[in-house]
Design an enzyme around this catalytic site. Structure first.
Site, PDB file in Angstrom:
ATOM      1  N   LYS A 115      32.931   2.809   2.448  1.00  0.00           N
ATOM      2  CA  LYS A 115      32.392   1.617   1.794  1.00  0.00           C
ATOM      3  C   LYS A 115      32.637   0.429   2.727  1.00  0.00           C
ATOM      4  O   LYS A 115      33.783   0.089   3.033  1.00  0.00           O
ATOM      5  CB  LYS A 115      33.055   1.367   0.444  1.00  0.00           C
ATOM      6  CG  LYS A 115      32.431   0.183  -0.293  1.00  0.00           C
ATOM      7  CD  LYS A 115      33.213  -0.186  -1.539  1.00  0.00           C
ATOM      8  CE  LYS A 115      32.624  -1.463  -2.128  1.00  0.00           C
ATOM      9  NZ  LYS A 115      33.515  -2.073  -3.139  1.00  0.00           N
ATOM     10  N   GLY A 176      35.953  -9.128  -9.307  1.00  0.00           N
ATOM     11  CA  GLY A 176      37.032  -9.377 -10.253  1.00  0.00           C
ATOM     12  C   GLY A 176      36.763 -10.453 -11.278  1.00  0.00           C
ATOM     13  O   GLY A 176      37.642 -10.785 -12.074  1.00  0.00           O
ATOM     14  N   GLY A 203      31.979  -7.506 -10.389  1.00  0.00           N
ATOM     15  CA  GLY A 203      31.627  -8.384 -11.496  1.00  0.00           C
ATOM     16  C   GLY A 203      31.453  -7.696 -12.826  1.00  0.00           C
ATOM     17  O   GLY A 203      31.366  -8.360 -13.860  1.00  0.00           O
ATOM     18  N   ASN A 224      36.456  -1.679 -11.059  1.00  0.00           N
ATOM     19  CA  ASN A 224      37.876  -1.641 -10.731  1.00  0.00           C
ATOM     20  C   ASN A 224      38.659  -2.560 -11.652  1.00  0.00           C
ATOM     21  O   ASN A 224      39.385  -2.119 -12.546  1.00  0.00           O
ATOM     22  CB  ASN A 224      38.097  -1.993  -9.269  1.00  0.00           C
ATOM     23  CG  ASN A 224      39.546  -1.817  -8.806  1.00  0.00           C
ATOM     24  OD1 ASN A 224      39.869  -2.004  -7.657  1.00  0.00           O
ATOM     25  ND2 ASN A 224      40.454  -1.423  -9.687  1.00  0.00           N
ATOM     26  N   THR A 225      38.498  -3.872 -11.478  1.00  0.00           N
ATOM     27  CA  THR A 225      39.321  -4.834 -12.217  1.00  0.00           C
ATOM     28  C   THR A 225      39.175  -4.673 -13.726  1.00  0.00           C
ATOM     29  O   THR A 225      40.159  -4.772 -14.464  1.00  0.00           O
ATOM     30  CB  THR A 225      38.956  -6.273 -11.810  1.00  0.00           C
ATOM     31  OG1 THR A 225      39.027  -6.387 -10.381  1.00  0.00           O
ATOM     32  CG2 THR A 225      39.912  -7.267 -12.440  1.00  0.00           C
TER      33      THR A 225
END
EC number: 2.8.1.10
Length: 273
Positions: A115, A176, A203, A224-225
């Site tokens: 990535k 995030g 996002g 992720n976040t």
């Protein structure tokens, strides 16, 4: 257990660089409260692609990756190193090579996925399009499979596709932030024009936002976040999985036409007057 074949279709696999994946949800591995929390979330999500940031300190990166790997079923998981923290194309190229060496040392010799992130902006973490394109061109020439993180720029997305990138990964909103799809119009254009999978990255803050991305025709979502910072991360991971499945099923089913007026859902014949 949800039968995803009935929901999404028998042969609805995600294919990236000729590799087939059942899950369309990818997970990041940072920001979790603990290593056990991360592992439980990965299991609950039933994702197959995990992205791990490669740091400049090789020994600590190997140690952290090794700790993550222990206890997970790697017959059904694919490790994708990323170049997070790199501010220039040159830095990203160096870290990409480091990531490949680490992946090989961990036993995944046939894994060329990287990535690609080139982010010089420390406040909003917006990616550098030119730097990403330059790094992608070089790494692809060295037999890397590149999945680039980009702004929702349809022209850049097409340029990266033509360069040979395996996917394009436009941001929905800043990393995030949990703001969802703030670049909706451009993401639609990217999906419409793309001949490689479009993965909405950054996002996504809720399962409904993940479902929205999939309803547009995105090939997948990376989160992720939203999972790591949830009060119950494994439960949120499962919810994200279901959001992605629902959005994909809705896209495959074909959405009804949006009308400006009402349309009765009950028959109008035989009404008492």
């Amino acid at each position: 257990m949800l039968n995803t074949k009935l929901v999404t279709g028998q042969n609805d696999s995600l294919i990236i660089a000729n590799k087939q994946f059942k899950s369309r949800l990818m997970l990041g591995t940072g920001k979790y409260k603990s290593l056990d929390d991360a592992k439980q979330s990965i299991l609950a999500s039933e994702c197959e692609i995990l992205t791990v940031a490669v740091r400049r300190a090789q020994s600590s990166t190997i140690q952290s990756m090794g700790s993550l790997i222990t206890g997970l079923d790697w017959a059904n998981l694919w490790l994708m190193p990323n170049t997070a923290g790199c501010q220039t194309a040159q830095e990203a190229i160096r870290v990409a090579f480091l990531g490949q060496e680490i992946v090989k040392n961990l036993g995944f010799e046939d894994n060329k996925f990287t990535k690609l992130e080139v982010i010089p902006d420390p406040k909003y973490l917006l990616p550098d399009g030119l730097g990403t394109l330059l790094a992608a061109e070089y790494l692809i020439s060295k037999d890397f499979t590149i999945l680039p993180y980009i702004n929702a720029d349809p022209i850049l997305a097409k340029q990266l596709e033509m360069t040979g990138c395996a996917t394009v990964m436009p941001l929905g909103s800043p990393i995030g932030s949990g703001q969802g799809l703030q670049n909706l119009a451009n993401i639609k254009i990217i999906i419409e024009n793309s001949n490689v999978p479009v993965i909405v990255d950054a996002g996504i803050g809720s399962p409904s936002q993940a479902a929205q991305a999939m309803e547009l025709g995105a090939a997948g979502v990376l989160a992720n976040t939203a999972v790591a910072k949830a009060r119950n991360s494994p439960q949120m991971a499962e919810a994200m999985k279901l959001g992605v499945i629902a959005g994909r099923a809705a896209y495959n089913a074909g959405q009804m036409k949006v009308n400006s007026t009402a349309s009765p859902s009950s028959p109008t014949l035989g009404l008492v007057t």
